[in-house]
Design a protein around this motif. Sequence first.
Motif, short mmCIF file in Angstrom:
data_model
loop_
_atom_site.label_atom_id
_atom_site.label_comp_id
_atom_site.label_asym_id
_atom_site.label_seq_id
_atom_site.Cartn_x
_atom_site.Cartn_y
_atom_site.Cartn_z
N PHE A 1 0.85 -1.18 0.00
CA PHE A 1 0.00 0.00 0.00
C PHE A 1 0.89 1.23 0.00
CE2 PHE A 1 -2.61 -3.20 2.30
CZ PHE A 1 -3.67 -3.26 1.41
N MET A 2 0.46 2.27 -0.69
CA MET A 2 1.26 3.50 -0.77
C MET A 2 0.38 4.70 -0.44
SD MET A 2 1.60 3.98 -4.87
CE MET A 2 0.15 3.89 -5.91
N SER A 3 1.02 5.73 0.10
CA SER A 3 0.30 6.95 0.41
C SER A 3 1.20 8.15 0.16
CB SER A 3 -0.19 6.88 1.85
OG SER A 3 0.53 7.67 2.71
N ASP A 4 0.58 9.22 -0.31
CA ASP A 4 1.29 10.46 -0.57
C ASP A 4 1.65 11.16 0.73
OD1 ASP A 4 0.84 10.05 -3.28
OD2 ASP A 4 -0.96 11.32 -3.32
N GLY A 5 2.69 11.98 0.66
CA GLY A 5 2.98 12.91 1.74
C GLY A 5 2.22 14.20 1.49
N GLU A 6 2.37 15.16 2.38
CA GLU A 6 1.61 16.40 2.23
C GLU A 6 1.97 17.16 0.96
OE1 GLU A 6 2.32 18.41 5.93
OE2 GLU A 6 0.71 17.30 6.93
N HIS A 7 3.24 17.19 0.60
CA HIS A 7 3.66 17.93 -0.59
C HIS A 7 4.43 17.05 -1.57
CE1 HIS A 7 2.31 21.55 1.36
NE2 HIS A 7 3.01 21.23 2.43
N VAL A 8 4.42 15.76 -1.33
CA VAL A 8 5.14 14.83 -2.19
C VAL A 8 4.22 13.66 -2.51
CG1 VAL A 8 7.16 13.33 -2.42
CG2 VAL A 8 7.34 15.44 -1.12
#
Length: 157
Positions: free
Chosen positions: A115-122
């Motif tokens: 599973f993957m998730s974005d960072g706030e600005h990345v």
Amino acid sequence: MPVEILTTHLNSRHASGVSDDRSLYAYQRQVEFLSRFVATNHDPASPLIMAGDFNMGPRPSRRSLLLGSVRGMSNDRGRAIVRDGLSSCLSNPADRIAQSADARWILKRGRDWQFMSDGEHVGLKATHAAVPFGRAGGAEMLSDHMGFSVDYQLNHS
């Protein structure tokens, strides 16, 4: 930009040697712990990859627990942040993995996930997947699981 990586191995239904009800209870507790762990320790500024043997399988009760929990993980703005890396690559017809029977079997079997998730600005994008330890092309499986990899790309906003 750092990328946080979390790996896990949740309990298996039959291999645990207990009743299905007791195994499901243990699984529920593990999924709840994983959710709390991510909520407490993950820095939402950083992208996150959660990979491992989640032992969800085709069981609706386990599927509901795990995917409900994963989909419930969101950033401060309430945006769902978690996606499945292998499925993302399978949906791209330009990636050879899209024709892979081994990759489709991995998803159908429902045990191993990235599973993957974005960072706030990345942002984090799955760009390519491979199954080096599957059945296709005479490859050798190293266990009862097919080994797969996903390549990721960071996208700065």
